[in-house]
Design a protein around this motif. Structure first.
Motif, mmCIF file in Angstrom:
data_model
loop_
_atom_site.group_PDB
_atom_site.id
_atom_site.type_symbol
_atom_site.label_atom_id
_atom_site.label_comp_id
_atom_site.label_asym_id
_atom_site.label_seq_id
_atom_site.Cartn_x
_atom_site.Cartn_y
_atom_site.Cartn_z
ATOM 1 N N ILE A 63 21.912 -36.780 5.407
ATOM 2 C CA ILE A 63 21.069 -36.197 4.515
ATOM 3 C C ILE A 63 21.737 -36.021 3.105
ATOM 4 O O ILE A 63 22.939 -35.181 3.231
ATOM 5 C CB ILE A 63 20.614 -34.740 5.103
ATOM 6 N N GLU A 64 21.135 -36.326 1.928
ATOM 7 C CA GLU A 64 21.771 -35.729 0.803
ATOM 8 C C GLU A 64 21.775 -34.429 0.538
ATOM 9 O O GLU A 64 20.596 -33.737 0.799
ATOM 10 C CB GLU A 64 21.129 -36.347 -0.294
ATOM 11 N N LEU A 65 22.584 -33.747 0.201
ATOM 12 C CA LEU A 65 22.625 -32.314 -0.229
ATOM 13 C C LEU A 65 21.539 -31.793 -1.132
ATOM 14 O O LEU A 65 21.642 -32.838 -2.217
ATOM 15 C CB LEU A 65 24.008 -32.024 -0.664
ATOM 16 N N MET A 66 20.880 -31.094 -1.050
ATOM 17 C CA MET A 66 19.942 -30.819 -1.850
ATOM 18 C C MET A 66 20.230 -29.220 -2.882
ATOM 19 O O MET A 66 21.055 -28.353 -2.049
ATOM 20 C CB MET A 66 18.556 -30.351 -1.219
ATOM 21 N N PRO A 67 19.694 -29.040 -4.114
ATOM 22 C CA PRO A 67 20.076 -27.974 -4.525
ATOM 23 C C PRO A 67 19.341 -26.719 -4.077
ATOM 24 O O PRO A 67 18.034 -26.758 -4.234
ATOM 25 C CB PRO A 67 19.641 -28.158 -5.870
ATOM 26 N N THR A 68 19.571 -25.659 -3.472
ATOM 27 C CA THR A 68 18.869 -24.601 -3.095
ATOM 28 C C THR A 68 19.223 -23.259 -3.264
ATOM 29 O O THR A 68 20.119 -23.381 -4.208
ATOM 30 C CB THR A 68 19.054 -24.654 -1.083
#
Ligand code: SAM
Length: 329
Positions: free
Chosen positions: A186-191
Motif C-alpha cells: 500500500i502506498e504511504l498516505m499523508p495522514t
C-alpha cells in the motif's frame, strides 16, 4: 445507495476503537493520541443498528478495523452479531496480528473467514522499530495459525516506505510465492502524522520493477467472485500466492470508490482524504428513528466527492487531518 456520481456505495469500514497495542510511526504519535473515552465511542449495539439500516439501503460488505479491533473487549461477540445481520454478505477483519493466535479460532467460529493482517517488515528489529515495540514472532504465529484454521484468503497489508522496507520487496514476494497469501503493498498516505512524507513515499511502480527482476508477475483481472477491491493483483508464476498493489496516491481509484467509513466516535466519513463527516452518534443517543438515521446515511453518501484532492508528495501536504487509527485505514 447511489452517490452523486452514480457510484454504488455498498461497503462500510467500521473502526470499533481508536486504541491500539502498537504505535506505528506513520500512524500514531509516540506520545499517544488523546484516546476517546468509553462514552465517546459507539456501543456495539449502536454499530449493529447503523449496519442493519444501511443493509436495507444496499450495504453488503463490512470490514471491522480500528485502532486494533482485537483490543476492544467483546469484539468476538460483536463479529458474531454482525454475522447475524440479515442481508450482510461479506464481513472481514483487519488486524495487526499481535493477538491473532489467541483469537483466531474464535473469529473463525464467529463466522468470519476473511482476514487482513498488517505487516510492514519481516525483520524482527525493523518490525519492532516501525511499530514502536511490536513482536514480529507473535504476528507470524498468528498468520500461521490463521492458515491452519482455514482462513482464506489471508491478505497481508504492507505499507511501502522508502528507505525502510523497500529492500524487503523481494522477501515479501518470496513469502507470497511460498504461501497461499496475498501480499498487498500500500502506498504511504499523508495522514495526521507529521513525517517526511516526500522522502518516505514510494510509488508502487518502483516496487513492481524490483519484484519483476526476480519473479514473473502475471496480472489477474479482478473477477466478480474475488474481493480485491482497489488492488491490482498479480499471480507469481509458479508460486502459491499473489502480490497486489494499492495505489491511493499515484493512481487513485476514486471512480470505483464504493465505501463509507464509520469512525470509532460515530462519524460517517465520506472519503479518507477529505474531512467531510456526518455525525451519527448524537442522533443515535437522541433516540432518533430509523428514518432519521437513514436520512443521515444518505446525506453522507451524497457528500462523497468525485475524487479526493491531489496529494502533493514533494511538499508533504497533509490531507487527512485525523490519525488513521481513529478512522480505521
Ligand atoms: N490495527 C489494525 C491493523 O493494523 O491493520 C487496523 C487499523 S490500521 C489503522 C489499518 C491499516 O491502515 C494498516 O494496514 C496500516 O498500515 C494502514 N495505515 C495507517 N496509516 C497509514 C498511512 N499513512 N498510509 C498508508 N496506510 C496506513
Amino acid at each position: 445507495m447511489l452517490d452523486t456520481y452514480s457510484r454504488e456505495i455498498n461497503y462500510l469500514r467500521v473502526s470499533i476503537t481508536d486504541r491500539c497495542n502498537l504505535h506505528c510511526v506513520y500512524c500514531r504519535p509516540k506520545e499517544g493520541i488523546s484516546l476517546q473515552g468509553h462514552e465517546d465511542i459507539l456501543r456495539y449495539e449502536e454499530i449493529i443498528r447503523v449496519v442493519s439500516i444501511a443493509v436495507k439501503m444496499g450495504l453488503i460488505k463490512v470490514r471491522v478495523t480500528g485502532g486494533e479491533p482485537l483490543v476492544r473487549r467483546g469484539c468476538i461477540e460483536f463479529l458474531a452479531a454482525l454475522k447475524r445481520v440479515e442481508g450482510l454478505k461479506d464481513i472481514s477483519l483487519t488486524t495487526n496480528g499481535i493477538f491473532l493466535e489467541e483469537f483466531v479460532r474464535k473469529i473463525f467460529d464467529a463466522g468470519i473467514s476473511r482476514i487482513n493482517v498488517s505487516l510492514d517488515s519481516l525483520n524482527r528489529d525493523k518490525y519492532f522499530k516501525i511499530t514502536r515495540g511490536g513482536n514480529l514472532d507473535a504476528v507470524l504465529c498468528g498468520i500461521a495459525r490463521a492458515e491452519e484454521v482455514g482462513f482464506f484468503p489471508i491478505k497481508i497489508n504492507t505499507v511501502a516506505i522508502k528507505g525502510f522496507n523497500d529492500d524487503e520487496a523481494l522477501d515479501f514476494a518470496r513469502l507470497a510465492a511460498e504461501k497461499p497469501f496475498q501480499i498487498r503493498f500500500i502506498e504511504l498516505m499523508p495522514t495526521g502524522q507529521k513525517m517526511n512524507y516526500g522522502e518516505e513515499y514510494m510509488p508502487a511502480s518502483q516496487l513492481i520493477e524490483k519484484i519483476s527482476q526476480k519473479f514473473e508477475l502475471e496480472p489477474l483481472k479482478n473477477k466478480k467472485n474475488r474481493s480485491d477491491g482497489p488492488a491490482r493483483i498479480f499471480k507469481i508464476r509458479g508460486g502459491r500466492g499473489e502480490v497486489g498493489f494499492i495505489n491511493p496516491v499515484s493512481d487513485h481509484f476514486c471512480h470505483t470508490c464504493n465505501r463509507l467509513r464509520l469512525t470509532s466516535d460515530g462519524k460517517l466519513r465520506v472519503c479518507l482524504l477529505n474531512e467531510a463527516e456526518v455525525d451519527l452518534k448524537n442522533a443515535l443517543r437522541g433516540n432518533c428513528s430509523d428514518e432519521e438515521l437513514e436520512k443521515l446515511i444518505r446525506e453522507a453518501v451524497l457528500l462523497k466527492p468525485k475524487k479526493h484532492d491531489e496529494v502533493c508528495v514533494e511538499n508533504s501536504l497533509k490531507k487527512c487531518l485525523r490519525n488513521m487509527s481513529e478512522i480505521g485505514g
